[in-house]
Design an enzyme around this catalytic site. Structure first.
Site, PDB file in Angstrom:
ATOM      1  N   TYR A  42       0.836  -1.115  -0.010  1.00  0.00           N
ATOM      2  CA  TYR A  42      -0.013  -0.045   0.015  1.00  0.00           C
ATOM      3  C   TYR A  42       0.688   1.167   0.141  1.00  0.00           C
ATOM      4  O   TYR A  42       0.321   2.329  -0.379  1.00  0.00           O
ATOM      5  CB  TYR A  42      -0.836   0.082   1.334  1.00  0.00           C
ATOM      6  CG  TYR A  42      -2.056  -0.888   1.296  1.00  0.00           C
ATOM      7  CD1 TYR A  42      -1.912  -2.033   0.384  1.00  0.00           C
ATOM      8  CD2 TYR A  42      -2.894  -0.944   2.488  1.00  0.00           C
ATOM      9  CE1 TYR A  42      -2.994  -3.000   0.381  1.00  0.00           C
ATOM     10  CE2 TYR A  42      -3.895  -2.201   2.631  1.00  0.00           C
ATOM     11  CZ  TYR A  42      -3.860  -3.308   1.512  1.00  0.00           C
ATOM     12  OH  TYR A  42      -4.694  -3.900   1.442  1.00  0.00           O
ATOM     13  N   HIS A 102       0.042 -11.729   2.290  1.00  0.00           N
ATOM     14  CA  HIS A 102      -0.898 -10.872   1.462  1.00  0.00           C
ATOM     15  C   HIS A 102      -1.378 -11.662   0.434  1.00  0.00           C
ATOM     16  O   HIS A 102      -2.578 -11.861   0.006  1.00  0.00           O
ATOM     17  CB  HIS A 102      -0.069  -9.826   0.775  1.00  0.00           C
ATOM     18  CG  HIS A 102      -1.024  -8.592   0.534  1.00  0.00           C
ATOM     19  ND1 HIS A 102      -0.570  -7.204   0.236  1.00  0.00           N
ATOM     20  CD2 HIS A 102      -2.297  -8.589   0.110  1.00  0.00           C
ATOM     21  CE1 HIS A 102      -1.633  -6.682   0.067  1.00  0.00           C
ATOM     22  NE2 HIS A 102      -2.748  -7.283  -0.168  1.00  0.00           N
TER      23      HIS A 102
END
Length: 268
Positions: A42, A102
């Site tokens: 991110y 992730h």
């Protein structure tokens, strides 16, 4: 019982580099949020950490989650420990409450990657371990390797992607299913079933959708919000008490729709 995790937290994914996540996180915590979710890719872990430090809430009262091992981060399995340390360094913390894999793609191999997560858990760098975007088969495979208990599995979930199989899996194995993109980027707002339930409870479609998720056992939710008004609106969803008829009506929404569907996803 699942770990003690706030069922409504703040998701911080954004493709807009202009988002000021330090201010948003600080405002969210001061408003009443106690869980924040971020990830290495991110690009905002430093801002998230700054927001936690600048808020009026003690670090120990914030449930902080991050993720590493994306399709291209890190590039080699032996670099996973360094990637985990990098998350902590950017966040400016000694530990995270929840550390996720992730994606089960790219460098990911359960036998190569998961031991590094176990090591982080044993060292106290991660108080809990989670997985993200896995299939039931990959969850089975990972649980055979992990020494630490699986605390959470994070996936896209909303009325257009209801994840019944993964909800049942979480309930059977007693971990949280954490719903990201819970509003399907607004695609849920004009569904008549959701509008009907929202009108009944004098709520917005967004609040109603979040309340629907919270009505399900072992499900937590991390909607993104950037303004204080939206932060407060989402938090108010906790006060909406849907009855069985409401839940069944939203369950009846038809049409499978994913807002996150990359080529490297294990279901593709």
């Amino acid at each position: 019982m699942p770990i003690d995790l706030p069922r409504l937290g703040l998701g911080t994914y954004s493709s807009d580099d202009g988002d000021d996540w330090a201010d948003t996180v600080s405002t969210a915590l001061d408003t009443g949020y106690r869980a924040v979710d971020t990830a290495q890719v991110y690009g905002n872990e430093a801002a998230v950490g700054e927001g936690i430090r600048s808020s009026s809430v003690d670090r120990d009262d914030v449930f902080l989650a991050t993720k590493t091992v994306h399709v291209d981060v890190p590039p080699e399995p032996e670099e996973v420990p360094e990637a985990i340390d990098g998350c902590l360094d950017r966040l400016g913390v000694d530990y995270v409450d929840l550390l996720y894999v992730h994606w089960p793609s790219g460098v990911y191999d359960h036998e190569d990657v998961l031991p590094a997560f176990d090591e982080a858990y044993e060292a106290g760098k991660a108080r809990n371990l989670g997985l993200s975007n896995f299939t039931p088969e990959l969850l089975d495979e990972a649980r055979e390797v992990l020494d630490a208990p699986l605390a959470a599995h994070q996936v896209e979930m909303h009325p257009l992607c209801q994840q019944e199989e993964l909800v049942a899996y979480a309930q059977e194995h007693d971990h949280w299913l954490v719903a990201y993109s819970p509003l399907a980027r607004g695609e849920v707002f004009d569904r008549p079933e959701i509008e009907e339930v929202a009108e009944k409870h004098d709520a917005t479609p967004a609040q109603t959708t979040i309340a629907w998720l919270l009505a399900k056992d072992n499900v937590a939710v991390i909607p993104k919000a950037s303004s204080e008004d939206h932060l407060r609106d989402n938090l108010a969803a906790r006060d909406i008490d849907l009855d069985e008829e409401d839940v069944d009506l939203i369950d009846s929404v038809e049409g499978e729709y994913r807002v996150v569907d990359p080529d490297h996803a294990p279901w593709n």
